[in-house]
Design a protein around this motif. Structure first.
Motif, PDB file in Angstrom:
ATOM      1  N   ASP A  55      35.880  40.554   1.229  1.00 39.28           N
ATOM      2  CA  ASP A  55      36.421  39.229   0.933  1.00 39.28           C
ATOM      3  C   ASP A  55      37.953  39.272   0.780  1.00 39.28           C
ATOM      4  O   ASP A  55      38.610  38.237   0.857  1.00 39.28           O
ATOM      5  CB  ASP A  55      35.784  38.655  -0.335  1.00 39.28           C
ATOM      6  N   LEU A  56      38.493  40.449   0.614  1.00 41.52           N
ATOM      7  CA  LEU A  56      39.946  40.626   0.481  1.00 41.52           C
ATOM      8  C   LEU A  56      40.610  41.078   1.781  1.00 41.52           C
ATOM      9  O   LEU A  56      41.802  41.399   1.799  1.00 41.52           O
ATOM     10  CB  LEU A  56      40.236  41.657  -0.614  1.00 41.52           C
ATOM     11  N   ALA A  97      48.155  32.153  -2.198  1.00 46.00           N
ATOM     12  CA  ALA A  97      47.009  32.234  -3.116  1.00 46.00           C
ATOM     13  C   ALA A  97      47.228  31.348  -4.330  1.00 46.00           C
ATOM     14  O   ALA A  97      46.272  30.750  -4.850  1.00 46.00           O
ATOM     15  CB  ALA A  97      46.784  33.687  -3.533  1.00 46.00           C
ATOM     16  N   ALA A  98      48.479  31.217  -4.788  1.00 46.95           N
ATOM     17  CA  ALA A  98      48.772  30.322  -5.910  1.00 46.95           C
ATOM     18  C   ALA A  98      48.533  28.864  -5.520  1.00 46.95           C
ATOM     19  O   ALA A  98      47.974  28.089  -6.302  1.00 46.95           O
ATOM     20  CB  ALA A  98      50.209  30.530  -6.389  1.00 46.95           C
ATOM     21  N   VAL A  99      48.939  28.487  -4.323  1.00 43.43           N
ATOM     22  CA  VAL A  99      48.676  27.129  -3.842  1.00 43.43           C
ATOM     23  C   VAL A  99      47.169  26.902  -3.728  1.00 43.43           C
ATOM     24  O   VAL A  99      46.661  25.813  -4.011  1.00 43.43           O
ATOM     25  CB  VAL A  99      49.391  26.877  -2.492  1.00 43.43           C
ATOM     26  N   SER A 145      46.600  30.311   1.568  1.00 41.93           N
ATOM     27  CA  SER A 145      46.430  29.000   0.943  1.00 41.93           C
ATOM     28  C   SER A 145      45.109  28.346   1.333  1.00 41.93           C
ATOM     29  O   SER A 145      44.633  27.446   0.643  1.00 41.93           O
ATOM     30  CB  SER A 145      47.601  28.074   1.292  1.00 41.93           C
ATOM     31  N   ALA A 146      44.501  28.794   2.407  1.00 39.39           N
ATOM     32  CA  ALA A 146      43.232  28.221   2.860  1.00 39.39           C
ATOM     33  C   ALA A 146      42.016  28.879   2.218  1.00 39.39           C
ATOM     34  O   ALA A 146      40.911  28.349   2.310  1.00 39.39           O
ATOM     35  CB  ALA A 146      43.132  28.332   4.382  1.00 39.39           C
ATOM     36  N   ILE A 147      42.202  30.013   1.565  1.00 40.91           N
ATOM     37  CA  ILE A 147      41.092  30.728   0.939  1.00 40.91           C
ATOM     38  C   ILE A 147      41.013  30.291  -0.524  1.00 40.91           C
ATOM     39  O   ILE A 147      41.971  30.504  -1.277  1.00 40.91           O
ATOM     40  CB  ILE A 147      41.310  32.260   1.011  1.00 40.91           C
ATOM     41  N   ARG A 153      42.421  36.146  -8.637  1.00 39.57           N
ATOM     42  CA  ARG A 153      42.506  36.416  -7.200  1.00 39.57           C
ATOM     43  C   ARG A 153      43.953  36.483  -6.745  1.00 39.57           C
ATOM     44  O   ARG A 153      44.291  37.259  -5.855  1.00 39.57           O
ATOM     45  CB  ARG A 153      41.728  35.355  -6.420  1.00 39.57           C
ATOM     46  N   VAL A 154      44.829  35.676  -7.349  1.00 38.09           N
ATOM     47  CA  VAL A 154      46.249  35.721  -6.991  1.00 38.09           C
ATOM     48  C   VAL A 154      46.818  37.104  -7.291  1.00 38.09           C
ATOM     49  O   VAL A 154      47.509  37.704  -6.465  1.00 38.09           O
ATOM     50  CB  VAL A 154      47.046  34.617  -7.735  1.00 38.09           C
ATOM     51  N   VAL A 155      46.501  37.623  -8.474  1.00 39.11           N
ATOM     52  CA  VAL A 155      46.968  38.954  -8.867  1.00 39.11           C
ATOM     53  C   VAL A 155      46.367  40.011  -7.947  1.00 39.11           C
ATOM     54  O   VAL A 155      47.061  40.909  -7.448  1.00 39.11           O
ATOM     55  CB  VAL A 155      46.619  39.245 -10.345  1.00 39.11           C
ATOM     56  N   GLU A 156      45.065  39.900  -7.711  1.00 37.09           N
ATOM     57  CA  GLU A 156      44.352  40.846  -6.847  1.00 37.09           C
ATOM     58  C   GLU A 156      44.952  40.856  -5.436  1.00 37.09           C
ATOM     59  O   GLU A 156      45.204  41.915  -4.864  1.00 37.09           O
ATOM     60  CB  GLU A 156      42.884  40.412  -6.811  1.00 37.09           C
TER      61      GLU A 156
END
Length: 176
Positions: A55-56, A97-99, A145-147, A153-156
């Motif tokens: 998933d990453l 990821a933040a968005v 931004s689409a995930i 998750r942002v940190v990861e």
């Protein structure tokens, strides 16, 4: 170029010029860049697969893109270019990821992607990136931004893209 056209008529010169204008040749050192890119993508994806964390995969892949830059430049110069791009990709993924945390991510993604395109285009022109242009950093932001995301998750994602970019830079530096 003068030697190739010496003794040719104007028509032959223009014909040869037109042929060379549309000829596609491989970039110098392209095979080395391709092998580096393949290894830089394959190893992190293999690690993620073994950890059952595919998933990453998107984040790891964009970190590996750092090794595409710098092409046939000498190791010292290539290291600086790739390290810079590794940071750019990390920031792009983290902002994407933040968005993606926001419930309005589909509305926020467009202006932020445009902003990323502007910033990356200016950096590319100023730093003379090869390959040129804002495509990869903007694509990294847009993909992240689409995930759908969470704070963790942002940190990861940030840690993973930074680690993968570091691996790609070390791989590029180890070549020479």
């Amino acid at each position: 170029m003068k030697e190739r056209f010496f003794g040719l008529s104007d028509r032959e010169r223009w014909g040869r010029f037109a042929d060379e204008l549309v000829e596609v040749r491989p970039a110098p050192h392209a095979h080395r860049v391709a092998v580096r890119a393949a290894i830089a993508v394959f190893v992190p994806l293999l690690v993620l697969w073994s950890l059952h964390r595919l998933d990453l995969a998107a984040y790891a892949t964009f970190g590996a893109f750092a090794c595409v830059y710098g092409g046939g430049a000498r190791s010292g110069m290539r290291w600086r270019v790739q390290a810079t791009l590794g940071m750019v990709f990390t920031i792009a993924i983290v902002t994407g990821a933040a968005v993606a945390i926001s419930p309005w991510r589909s509305w926020l993604a467009i202006p932020f992607a445009a902003l990323w395109a502007i910033i990356a285009a200016a950096l590319s022109d100023r730093r003379r990136w090869r390959p040129p242009g804002p495509m990869f950093p903007t694509f990294a932001f847009a993909t992240a931004s689409a995930i759908p995301s969470t704070g963790f998750r942002v940190v990861e994602a940030g840690l993973l893209v930074a680690a993968t970019a570091t691996f790609a830079v070390l791989l590029g530096d180890a070549e020479e």
